[in-house]
Design a protein around this motif. Structure first.
Motif, PDB file in Angstrom:
ATOM      1  N   ASP A   9       0.852  -1.190   0.000  1.00  0.00           N
ATOM      2  CA  ASP A   9       0.000   0.000   0.000  1.00  0.00           C
ATOM      3  C   ASP A   9       0.895   1.250   0.000  1.00  0.00           C
ATOM      4  O   ASP A   9       1.617   1.509   0.965  1.00  0.00           O
ATOM      5  N   ARG A  10       0.830   1.999  -1.108  1.00  0.00           N
ATOM      6  CA  ARG A  10       1.748   3.130  -1.284  1.00  0.00           C
ATOM      7  C   ARG A  10       1.621   4.168  -0.168  1.00  0.00           C
ATOM      8  O   ARG A  10       2.615   4.655   0.359  1.00  0.00           O
ATOM      9  N   GLN A  11       0.395   4.515   0.185  1.00  0.00           N
ATOM     10  CA  GLN A  11       0.204   5.531   1.218  1.00  0.00           C
ATOM     11  C   GLN A  11       0.846   5.099   2.535  1.00  0.00           C
ATOM     12  O   GLN A  11       1.475   5.903   3.232  1.00  0.00           O
ATOM     13  N   THR A  12       0.694   3.818   2.844  1.00  0.00           N
ATOM     14  CA  THR A  12       1.268   3.309   4.094  1.00  0.00           C
ATOM     15  C   THR A  12       2.787   3.317   4.057  1.00  0.00           C
ATOM     16  O   THR A  12       3.444   3.808   4.984  1.00  0.00           O
ATOM     17  N   PHE A  13       3.371   2.751   2.992  1.00  0.00           N
ATOM     18  CA  PHE A  13       4.829   2.662   3.014  1.00  0.00           C
ATOM     19  C   PHE A  13       5.511   4.023   2.851  1.00  0.00           C
ATOM     20  O   PHE A  13       6.591   4.247   3.383  1.00  0.00           O
ATOM     21  N   GLU A  14       4.864   4.958   2.150  1.00  0.00           N
ATOM     22  CA  GLU A  14       5.452   6.296   2.053  1.00  0.00           C
ATOM     23  C   GLU A  14       5.446   6.985   3.415  1.00  0.00           C
ATOM     24  O   GLU A  14       6.401   7.677   3.789  1.00  0.00           O
ATOM     25  N   PHE A  15       4.374   6.775   4.183  1.00  0.00           N
ATOM     26  CA  PHE A  15       4.273   7.327   5.534  1.00  0.00           C
ATOM     27  C   PHE A  15       5.370   6.757   6.432  1.00  0.00           C
ATOM     28  O   PHE A  15       6.041   7.489   7.173  1.00  0.00           O
ATOM     29  N   ILE A  16       5.598   5.443   6.346  1.00  0.00           N
ATOM     30  CA  ILE A  16       6.601   4.794   7.189  1.00  0.00           C
ATOM     31  C   ILE A  16       8.006   5.225   6.784  1.00  0.00           C
ATOM     32  O   ILE A  16       8.848   5.543   7.633  1.00  0.00           O
ATOM     33  N   SER A  31       7.460  -4.439  -2.506  1.00  0.00           N
ATOM     34  CA  SER A  31       5.991  -4.531  -2.482  1.00  0.00           C
ATOM     35  C   SER A  31       5.433  -5.930  -2.713  1.00  0.00           C
ATOM     36  O   SER A  31       4.223  -6.102  -2.707  1.00  0.00           O
ATOM     37  N   ASP A  32       6.279  -6.935  -2.937  1.00  0.00           N
ATOM     38  CA  ASP A  32       5.746  -8.293  -3.085  1.00  0.00           C
ATOM     39  C   ASP A  32       6.636  -9.285  -2.351  1.00  0.00           C
ATOM     40  O   ASP A  32       7.849  -9.079  -2.193  1.00  0.00           O
ATOM     41  N   GLY A  33       6.008 -10.366  -1.913  1.00  0.00           N
ATOM     42  CA  GLY A  33       6.680 -11.299  -1.033  1.00  0.00           C
ATOM     43  C   GLY A  33       7.822 -12.066  -1.659  1.00  0.00           C
ATOM     44  O   GLY A  33       8.839 -12.309  -1.012  1.00  0.00           O
ATOM     45  N   ARG A  34       7.689 -12.461  -2.908  1.00  0.00           N
ATOM     46  CA  ARG A  34       8.735 -13.266  -3.537  1.00  0.00           C
ATOM     47  C   ARG A  34      10.013 -12.460  -3.732  1.00  0.00           C
ATOM     48  O   ARG A  34      11.122 -12.957  -3.498  1.00  0.00           O
ATOM     49  N   ASP A  51       3.920  -6.605   6.109  1.00  0.00           N
ATOM     50  CA  ASP A  51       2.461  -6.715   6.069  1.00  0.00           C
ATOM     51  C   ASP A  51       2.113  -8.168   5.735  1.00  0.00           C
ATOM     52  O   ASP A  51       2.795  -8.809   4.928  1.00  0.00           O
ATOM     53  N   ARG A  52       1.075  -8.702   6.340  1.00  0.00           N
ATOM     54  CA  ARG A  52       0.692 -10.084   6.036  1.00  0.00           C
ATOM     55  C   ARG A  52       0.030 -10.215   4.678  1.00  0.00           C
ATOM     56  O   ARG A  52       0.169 -11.239   4.018  1.00  0.00           O
ATOM     57  N   MET A  53      -0.695  -9.193   4.252  1.00  0.00           N
ATOM     58  CA  MET A  53      -1.467  -9.275   3.015  1.00  0.00           C
ATOM     59  C   MET A  53      -0.703  -8.604   1.881  1.00  0.00           C
ATOM     60  O   MET A  53      -0.963  -7.449   1.522  1.00  0.00           O
ATOM     61  N   ILE A  54       0.283  -9.313   1.320  1.00  0.00           N
ATOM     62  CA  ILE A  54       1.069  -8.793   0.211  1.00  0.00           C
ATOM     63  C   ILE A  54       1.018  -9.793  -0.942  1.00  0.00           C
ATOM     64  O   ILE A  54       0.837 -10.990  -0.724  1.00  0.00           O
ATOM     65  N   LEU A  60       2.965 -14.158   6.093  1.00  0.00           N
ATOM     66  CA  LEU A  60       3.153 -15.294   6.986  1.00  0.00           C
ATOM     67  C   LEU A  60       4.082 -16.324   6.349  1.00  0.00           C
ATOM     68  O   LEU A  60       5.031 -16.808   6.976  1.00  0.00           O
ATOM     69  N   SER A  61       3.808 -16.651   5.076  1.00  0.00           N
ATOM     70  CA  SER A  61       4.651 -17.622   4.366  1.00  0.00           C
ATOM     71  C   SER A  61       6.057 -17.073   4.170  1.00  0.00           C
ATOM     72  O   SER A  61       7.036 -17.829   4.218  1.00  0.00           O
ATOM     73  N   LEU A  62       6.165 -15.780   3.957  1.00  0.00           N
ATOM     74  CA  LEU A  62       7.473 -15.152   3.793  1.00  0.00           C
ATOM     75  C   LEU A  62       8.330 -15.330   5.040  1.00  0.00           C
ATOM     76  O   LEU A  62       9.501 -15.712   4.957  1.00  0.00           O
ATOM     77  N   VAL A  63       7.750 -15.048   6.203  1.00  0.00           N
ATOM     78  CA  VAL A  63       8.516 -15.168   7.444  1.00  0.00           C
ATOM     79  C   VAL A  63       8.902 -16.622   7.705  1.00  0.00           C
ATOM     80  O   VAL A  63      10.035 -16.916   8.119  1.00  0.00           O
ATOM     81  N   LYS A  64       7.995 -17.546   7.452  1.00  0.00           N
ATOM     82  CA  LYS A  64       8.321 -18.967   7.624  1.00  0.00           C
ATOM     83  C   LYS A  64       9.492 -19.360   6.729  1.00  0.00           C
ATOM     84  O   LYS A  64      10.404 -20.091   7.152  1.00  0.00           O
ATOM     85  N   ALA A  65       9.472 -18.878   5.474  1.00  0.00           N
ATOM     86  CA  ALA A  65      10.549 -19.203   4.535  1.00  0.00           C
ATOM     87  C   ALA A  65      11.868 -18.580   4.982  1.00  0.00           C
ATOM     88  O   ALA A  65      12.934 -19.208   4.872  1.00  0.00           O
ATOM     89  N   LEU A  66      11.826 -17.362   5.488  1.00  0.00           N
ATOM     90  CA  LEU A  66      13.042 -16.715   5.973  1.00  0.00           C
ATOM     91  C   LEU A  66      13.630 -17.469   7.158  1.00  0.00           C
ATOM     92  O   LEU A  66      14.845 -17.699   7.231  1.00  0.00           O
ATOM     93  N   ARG A  67      12.781 -17.862   8.089  1.00  0.00           N
ATOM     94  CA  ARG A  67      13.267 -18.602   9.260  1.00  0.00           C
ATOM     95  C   ARG A  67      13.824 -19.968   8.848  1.00  0.00           C
ATOM     96  O   ARG A  67      14.842 -20.426   9.383  1.00  0.00           O
TER      97      ARG A  67
END
Length: 225
Positions: A9-16, A31-34, A51-54, A60-67
């Motif tokens: 979400d552009r508005q969110t990540f620009e704010f952060i 902006s994408d998990g892969r 963000d979980r919804m990417i 969630l799958s991204l973090v599992k793969a990283l770990r």
């Protein structure tokens, strides 16, 4: 501090990004998990904000793969998926913290700073032993005096919390927070009921108790003194 923000979400990540940049940090966005998976495994980030919804690969799958790949970089989930089960699922997947949208940047910054200050990762003990009671944290197997004890998931979590705090007194409120993630009193006997069940399984078949009730205070797991 170098921070990777995985958010579509552009508005969110620009704010952060603006907030962290103004604080003197380096903040990057994917902006994408892969793409994030390939990037986060090889770059030296201090904290990942996910963000979980990417798209591509959900958070969630991204973090599992990283770990699974051995990446120990602290992770904070920043997401609108905020139910109790969702938060537990995120933490059990390998997340270190969980913040629900909408959020205040000051709180996000404080949590990120706290994660960055954690000492370097050290391998945890695979087995916790309290007297003749053993918890195998990898296989989630509990034994006492060599005998396997069958526990329900919540009973195991309760025992694990007590064992990690061997000899310390944990109050009912502490157990509600650490085992059930309740930050309020549900006005039920859930703690007492599970303590009773646990005591039946780990103490009653054996010659002496390890689980002790401290009157008007709480509970403690330790060998006889």
């Amino acid at each position: 501090m170098r921070i990777l923000i995985i958010e579509d979400d552009r508005q969110t990540f620009e704010f952060i990004v603006r907030g962290f940049t103004e604080s003197g940090h380096v903040a990057e966005v994917i902006s994408d998990g892969r793409t994030a998976l390939a990037h986060a495994t090889g770059a030296g980030y201090d904290v990942l904000v996910i963000d979980r919804m990417i798209p591509g690969l959900d958070g969630l799958s991204l973090v599992k793969a990283l770990r699974a790949a051995g990446v120990k970089t602290p992770v904070i989930f920043l997401t609108s998926v905020g139910g109790l089960d969702d938060r537990v699922e995120g933490l059990e997947a390998g997340g270190d913290d969980y913040l629900v949208k909408p959020f205040a940047f000051s709180e996000l910054a404080a949590r990120v700073n706290a994660l960055a200050r954690r000492p370097p990762f050290q391998a945890e003990r695979n087995v916790i032993a309290v007297d003749d009671l053993e918890l195998d944290l990898l296989r989630r197997v509990v034994k006492r005096a060599g005998k396997v004890i069958d526990l329900q998931p919540r009973e195991y979590r309760l025992l694990e919390v007590l064992a990690r705090n061997e000899g310390r007194i944990l109050t009912r409120t502490m157990l509600l927070e650490r085992v059930w993630d309740f930050h309020f009193d549900p006005k039920t006997s859930v703690v007492e009921t599970h303590i009773s069940r646990l005591r039946t399984k780990i103490d009653k078949p054996f010659s002496y108790p390890l689980l002790h009730t401290i009157r008007n205070t709480g509970y403690s797991l330790h060998a006889p003194r």
